[in-house]
Write a protein that holds these residues in place. Structure first.
Motif, PDB file in Angstrom:
ATOM      1  N   ARG A 120      -4.702  -7.825   8.125  1.00 26.78           N
ATOM      2  CA  ARG A 120      -3.277  -7.553   7.889  1.00 26.78           C
ATOM      3  C   ARG A 120      -2.869  -7.991   6.476  1.00 26.78           C
ATOM      4  O   ARG A 120      -2.202  -7.239   5.758  1.00 26.78           O
ATOM      5  N   PHE A 125      -4.850  -8.445   3.912  1.00 27.69           N
ATOM      6  CA  PHE A 125      -5.573  -7.611   2.936  1.00 27.69           C
ATOM      7  C   PHE A 125      -4.868  -6.272   2.751  1.00 27.69           C
ATOM      8  O   PHE A 125      -4.669  -5.813   1.625  1.00 27.69           O
ATOM      9  N   THR A 126      -4.453  -5.673   3.874  1.00 31.35           N
ATOM     10  CA  THR A 126      -3.752  -4.387   3.800  1.00 31.35           C
ATOM     11  C   THR A 126      -2.417  -4.536   3.080  1.00 31.35           C
ATOM     12  O   THR A 126      -2.026  -3.666   2.301  1.00 31.35           O
ATOM     13  N   LEU A 185      -3.063  -4.629  -0.526  1.00 28.66           N
ATOM     14  CA  LEU A 185      -3.361  -3.274  -1.027  1.00 28.66           C
ATOM     15  C   LEU A 185      -2.057  -2.523  -1.278  1.00 28.66           C
ATOM     16  O   LEU A 185      -1.906  -1.827  -2.288  1.00 28.66           O
ATOM     17  N   LEU A 186      -1.124  -2.684  -0.360  1.00 28.32           N
ATOM     18  CA  LEU A 186       0.174  -2.009  -0.492  1.00 28.32           C
ATOM     19  C   LEU A 186       0.928  -2.529  -1.720  1.00 28.32           C
ATOM     20  O   LEU A 186       1.588  -1.769  -2.432  1.00 28.32           O
ATOM     21  N   SER A 229      -0.579  -0.956  -4.690  1.00 28.28           N
ATOM     22  CA  SER A 229      -0.125   0.436  -4.732  1.00 28.28           C
ATOM     23  C   SER A 229       1.288   0.524  -5.306  1.00 28.28           C
ATOM     24  O   SER A 229       1.577   1.386  -6.147  1.00 28.28           O
ATOM     25  N   MET A 287      -7.396   1.586   6.538  1.00 28.85           N
ATOM     26  CA  MET A 287      -7.707   0.770   5.352  1.00 28.85           C
ATOM     27  C   MET A 287      -8.482   1.579   4.308  1.00 28.85           C
ATOM     28  O   MET A 287      -8.185   1.504   3.111  1.00 28.85           O
ATOM     29  N   ILE A 328      -6.143   3.970   2.605  1.00 30.16           N
ATOM     30  CA  ILE A 328      -5.281   3.287   1.625  1.00 30.16           C
ATOM     31  C   ILE A 328      -6.066   2.982   0.350  1.00 30.16           C
ATOM     32  O   ILE A 328      -5.547   3.151  -0.764  1.00 30.16           O
ATOM     33  N   ALA A 336       0.723   5.515   1.742  1.00 29.37           N
ATOM     34  CA  ALA A 336       0.140   4.215   2.113  1.00 29.37           C
ATOM     35  C   ALA A 336       1.093   3.458   3.037  1.00 29.37           C
ATOM     36  O   ALA A 336       0.663   2.878   4.044  1.00 29.37           O
ATOM     37  N   CYS A 337       2.399   3.484   2.718  1.00 30.70           N
ATOM     38  CA  CYS A 337       3.403   2.818   3.564  1.00 30.70           C
ATOM     39  C   CYS A 337       3.404   3.432   4.964  1.00 30.70           C
ATOM     40  O   CYS A 337       3.436   2.717   5.975  1.00 30.70           O
ATOM     41  N   ILE A 385       0.319   2.405   6.956  1.00 28.73           N
ATOM     42  CA  ILE A 385       0.416   1.020   7.440  1.00 28.73           C
ATOM     43  C   ILE A 385       1.410   0.924   8.594  1.00 28.73           C
ATOM     44  O   ILE A 385       1.173   0.226   9.581  1.00 28.73           O
ATOM     45  N   ARG A 433      -0.817  -1.176  16.825  1.00 29.58           N
ATOM     46  CA  ARG A 433      -1.245  -2.538  17.149  1.00 29.58           C
ATOM     47  C   ARG A 433      -0.216  -3.224  18.042  1.00 29.58           C
ATOM     48  O   ARG A 433      -0.550  -3.953  18.950  1.00 29.58           O
TER      49      ARG A 433
END
Lengths: 159, 83
Positions: free
Chosen positions: A22, A24-25, A28-29, A32, B28, B31, B71-72, B75, B82
């Protein structure tokens, strides 16, 4: 029964440095978002930079450029350092002196007949300014020359 | 019967979790791919800005924005699954 101090510190020291998927993602965001912001900043800088509406004034370079055959010299055109190269008795070429890689000054090598950027070993053709080898991504911007009765004139820069 | 039913439930849970993890890893990877695309767009933007070709800047920024939004969204989708 677990000891009281273990309940106060439920995360082990080693696990504290463990990056979860979570996190790590999320990072990444964030990267970005930063890349998008950088691209937006380029557009903003372009919009804020005042555009030149008047063409640059022609620059006189003398009857024979003031240089012998195989010679070269630097002159200023529109505030930019440029180089005038005399390839033959009546053959002149002029380019911006700033290398298209990282802006180092380019030098003419008469023996080899090319233009060299000594910073990162970039080579350009003296004939048309195209890249021969090395890291420069583009040809050197060319300065258009015009021969008049009173000598050679630098007219405009062609990117 | 109860024991076999319990092991079946555990297996299904494991399968479901494995599927979830596949989705999470796929998100992932997607992204990361989008991020690489954004870096390429940024490189093109900087290169053309320094080269004086300003017409490329706006499309590069728009493309980068789309990548960021994608990407948003990815996620968001992964988090929803989840939760």
């Amino acid at each position: 029964m677990t000891e009281a101090w273990k309940e106060d510190f439920p995360v082990a020291w080693a696990d504290d440095h463990y990056v979860t998927r979570r996190e790590f993602t999320k990072s990444l965001l964030l990267v970005s978002c930063a890349a998008f912001a950088a691209n937006g900043a380029l557009v903003a800088m372009d919009c804020l930079t005042p555009k030149k509406t008047t063409p640059p004034a022609p620059v006189p370079l003398g009857r024979d450029g003031g240089i012998p055959v195989g010679g070269w010299r630097v002159f200023l055109f529109d505030g930019e350092p440029c180089m005038l190269v005399r390839l033959g008795a009546d053959r002149f070429v002029a380019y911006s002196q700033k290398c298209t890689h990282l802006g180092c000054p380019v030098l003419y090598r008469p023996k080899e007949g090319d233009l060299q950027c000594p910073c990162h070993e970039g080579y350009f053709s003296a004939e048309d300014g195209r890249v021969l080898s090395g890291p420069p991504p583009r040809a050197l911007p060319k300065v258009e020359l015009e021969r008049k009765e009173d000598g050679l004139w630098a007219r405009r820069m062609v990117l | 019967v109860g024991a076999s039913h319990g092991s079946l439930t555990v297996r299904r849970e494991r399968q479901g979790r494995a599927r979830e993890m596949t989705v999470v890893y796929a998100v992932m990877v997607a992204i990361v791919v989008l991020l690489i695309l954004q870096f390429l767009l940024l490189m093109i933007g900087v290169e053309n800005y320094l080269g004086g070709k300003r017409s490329v800047l706006a499309p590069a920024a728009v493309g980068s924005g789309f990548c960021f939004m994608a990407a948003c969204w990815l996620i968001g989708q992964a988090s929803r699954r989840r939760d």
